[in-house]
Scaffold this active site. Structure first.
Site, PDB file in Angstrom:
ATOM      1  CG  ASP A  94      -0.235  -0.187   2.518  1.00 31.75           C
ATOM      2  OD1 ASP A  94       0.959   0.170   2.609  1.00 31.75           O
ATOM      3  OD2 ASP A  94      -0.863  -0.710   3.461  1.00 31.75           O
ATOM      4  CG  ASP A  96       0.728   4.682   4.425  1.00 36.27           C
ATOM      5  OD1 ASP A  96      -0.409   4.229   4.195  1.00 36.27           O
ATOM      6  OD2 ASP A  96       1.590   4.055   5.055  1.00 36.27           O
ATOM      7  CG  ASP A 172       9.069   3.329  12.054  1.00 33.86           C
ATOM      8  OD1 ASP A 172       9.274   3.913  10.968  1.00 33.86           O
ATOM      9  OD2 ASP A 172       8.415   2.259  12.131  1.00 33.86           O
TER      10      ASP A 172
HETATM   11  P1  ATP Z   1       4.416  -2.206   5.752  1.00 34.43           P
HETATM   12  O1  ATP Z   1       4.971  -2.349   4.400  1.00 34.43           O
HETATM   13  O2  ATP Z   1       4.554  -3.440   6.530  1.00 34.43           O
HETATM   14  O3  ATP Z   1       3.030  -1.608   5.772  1.00 34.43           O
HETATM   15  P2  ATP Z   1       5.138   0.355   6.743  1.00 34.43           P
HETATM   16  O4  ATP Z   1       6.479   0.954   7.095  1.00 34.43           O
HETATM   17  O5  ATP Z   1       4.413   0.995   5.613  1.00 34.43           O
HETATM   18  O6  ATP Z   1       5.386  -1.169   6.508  1.00 34.43           O
HETATM   19  P3  ATP Z   1       2.850   1.051   8.313  1.00 34.43           P
HETATM   20  O7  ATP Z   1       2.376   0.489   9.589  1.00 34.43           O
HETATM   21  O8  ATP Z   1       1.987   0.978   7.119  1.00 34.43           O
HETATM   22  O9  ATP Z   1       4.245   0.354   8.033  1.00 34.43           O
HETATM   23  O10 ATP Z   1       3.241   2.558   8.622  1.00 34.43           O
HETATM   24  C1  ATP Z   1       3.426   3.535   7.616  1.00 34.43           C
HETATM   25  C2  ATP Z   1       4.524   4.503   8.030  1.00 34.43           C
HETATM   26  O11 ATP Z   1       4.158   5.177   9.242  1.00 34.43           O
HETATM   27  C3  ATP Z   1       5.878   3.868   8.343  1.00 34.43           C
HETATM   28  O12 ATP Z   1       6.628   3.654   7.180  1.00 34.43           O
HETATM   29  C4  ATP Z   1       6.500   4.881   9.262  1.00 34.43           C
HETATM   30  O13 ATP Z   1       7.027   5.968   8.545  1.00 34.43           O
HETATM   31  C5  ATP Z   1       5.305   5.377  10.065  1.00 34.43           C
HETATM   32  N1  ATP Z   1       5.118   4.597  11.297  1.00 34.43           N
HETATM   33  C6  ATP Z   1       4.365   3.488  11.462  1.00 34.43           C
HETATM   34  N2  ATP Z   1       4.410   3.037  12.723  1.00 34.43           N
HETATM   35  C7  ATP Z   1       5.189   3.888  13.396  1.00 34.43           C
HETATM   36  C8  ATP Z   1       5.605   3.996  14.754  1.00 34.43           C
HETATM   37  N3  ATP Z   1       5.234   3.080  15.654  1.00 34.43           N
HETATM   38  N4  ATP Z   1       6.411   5.027  15.090  1.00 34.43           N
HETATM   39  C9  ATP Z   1       6.794   5.947  14.176  1.00 34.43           C
HETATM   40  N5  ATP Z   1       6.443   5.903  12.901  1.00 34.43           N
HETATM   41  C10 ATP Z   1       5.644   4.903  12.493  1.00 34.43           C
HETATM   42 MG    MG Z   2       2.361   0.466   5.011  1.00 28.08          MG
END
Ligand code: ATP
Ligand code: MG
Length: 468
Positions: A94, A96, A172
């Site tokens: 996905d 964001d 993060d």
């Molecule tokens: P995935 O591909 O597994 O979805 P992701 O990095 O996109 O990994 P998400 O949970 O969709 O994970 O989160 C989107 C974004 O939001 C992350 O890439 C990060 O920048 C931010 N983020 C998510 N969780 C946290 C957290 N606990 N603390 C700080 N930033 C976060």
């Molecule tokens: Mg994601």
């Protein structure tokens, strides 16, 4: 790895297309591109010829959302896992969107938009078949009533808005803080995430201990990315994890349920589980399983969990459905099996002992990870089928075969046999029974000796070491 452009120079994330560039132009560009946007944060710009992201690989809905936000005068970028995965040559699940527009301003621009969340407000925008997650740039404002931390430093409320630079440092890991602007195809990097990705490093932004205290789930995210992406934890990012792992006890059990699914039920569970063990993260999540795994004389518990994870990864990679119930049934089985033996030794009947062991295990673990009822019911059925499958006289096998969870219970039995927990034989009997006609079924039932029914399939009791 990262797709490189053809250009010859890369200076602070900026490739220049030709060696023939005049030096003054080069210096001007460096100055222009690497400018201080705030006291401590520098911005690197990675141009398309270097990063190679192609808009064809981006979701149509998120591009449209960004176009609308930018047209209304707001800043808007694609950010997070989608951009990270594209740069790694993987297929993102996905995308964001991060924007300077406040949640209510986003909501006004789109017909189908819903503000959700309390801890972090986000807007879900529906674009055709897609739901795009739009977040407003987050800032940090110490002592603000919009940002609250508890005694361990954990943020419990965080709705302070800020600039894109502020937003970057609140994310993060550096690789998750890359912002792609589709209008000029540039990737903005405020935290050195691009270089870290090139080096295969997962680096937390800011002081590791403070960031893990703010949100202990970041420790789980760190190991998740190791398992999923095959990258390494940068040493300072890894160092505090073992020490701070117990902080996971402060995280809400329902959030942990979701995180465990992302960790172990997203196609890379087998690679991720050992990382949980390595960083002492299993103990705060599955305390009994961790204790039994580390104390066991043999490896069958570990094998059972490994096989369940492999089974889940394989099914997911083949596009098949999976249920969290099966995985959780395996993850908590060491405790069930251990208690089952204990209760039987104390004199409870075999069926009753299993029923009690199931209830105790589910109740005990609910305080760490909240398994929703619809799954815990199935988990219990899978476990209780383990004793039903032993009963093979009279009409018992037919009624067991009709049990709605027969397939899961039978698969679980095969896993127990393959792991070495119980000797083979019962699984094969059921394999044959399922395909047999009536006459063959009668023969199969007759072939079961009395002493093989119900109670004799378990292993000889193992001596178990106890924790003080
Ligand atoms: P995935 O591909 O597994 O979805 P992701 O990095 O996109 O990994 P998400 O949970 O969709 O994970 O989160 C989107 C974004 O939001 C992350 O890439 C990060 O920048 C931010 N983020 C998510 N969780 C946290 C957290 N606990 N603390 C700080 N930033 C976060
Ligand atoms: Mg994601």
């Amino acid at each position: 790895m990262i797709k490189r452009g053809e250009s010859p120079f890369f200076i602070n994330g900026l490739w220049y297309h030709s060696v023939l560039c005049h030096w003054s132009l080069l210096l001007f560009s460096v100055f222009k591109k690497k400018s201080a946007r705030s006291a401590h944060i520098f911005k690197d710009v990675v141009t398309q010829e270097y990063h190679g992201i192609n808009d064809r690989d981006l979701s149509h809905g998120s591009l449209r959302v960004i176009e609308i936000l930018q047209h209304a005068g707001y800043e808007a970028y694609l950010v997070g896992g989608g951009i990270r995965d594209l740069l790694l040559g993987k297929h993102p699940k996905d995308f964001d969107v991060a924007t300077s527009a406040k949640p209510v301003e986003v909501q006004k621009l789109f017909r189908k938009a819903r503000i959700i969340g309390r801890r972090f407000q986000i807007v879900h925008v529906r674009m055709g078949p897609e739901i795009i997650e739009v977040t407003t740039f987050r800032g940090s404002a110490e002592n603000s009533h919009l940002q609250q931390a508890n005694a361990s430093g954990m943020l419990v409320r965080d709705n302070v808005f800020g600039s894109v630079e502020d937003d970057a440092v609140r994310r993060d890991f550096t690789m998750n803080a890359l912002y792609y602007d589709p209008s000029n195809h540039e990737v903005l990097d405020f935290v050195g995430g691009y270089d870290d990705l090139e080096d295969g490093m997962i680096r937390i932004i800011g002081d590791p201990e403070t960031r893990y205290r703010e949100d202990p789930v970041r420790m789980l995210r760190a190991v998740r990315f190791v398992g999923k992406l095959g990258l390494q934890l940068e040493p300072d990012t890894a160092e505090p994890i073992r020490r701070l792992a117990p902080l996971l006890r402060d995280v809400s059990p329902s959030r942990l349920f979701d995180e465990i699914l992302k960790l172990l039920q997203a196609g890379h569970g087998q690679a991720t589980f050992p990382e949980l063990v390595k960083y002492d993260l299993l103990r705060p999540l599955f305390p009994q399983t961790e204790a039994l795994l580390s104390e066991a004389d043999d490896q069958h518990h570990q094998h059972l969990i490994d096989l369940a994870l492999l089974n889940t990864d394989t099914r997911l990679n083949e596009g098949k459905s999976v249920t969290p119930a099966f995985l959780y049934a395996a993850l908590h089985w060491p405790q069930v099996q251990h208690r089952w033996e204990e209760l039987e030794a104390e004199g409870h009947g075999r069926t009753q002992a299993l029923t009690i062991a199931c209830s105790e295990t589910l109740d005990f673990n609910q305080q760490f990870i909240a398994i929703p009822k619809r799954f815990s019911v199935t988990i219990r059925e899978i476990w209780e089928l383990q004793v039903k499958l032993e009963k093979r006289h009279g009409r018992r096998p037919d009624s067991t075969l009709e049990h709605p969870r027969f397939r899961a219970g039978y698969d679980f039995l095969l896993l127990r046999e393959r792991s070495g927990e119980i000797p083979g034989g019962l699984g094969e009997w059921w394999t044959q029974y399922q395909i047999a006609d009536d006459a063959m079924r009668r023969d199969l039932i007759a072939s079961v000796k009395d002493d093989q029914n119900e109670s004799k399939v378990r292993r000889p009791r193992r001596r178990s070491k106890r924790r003080d």
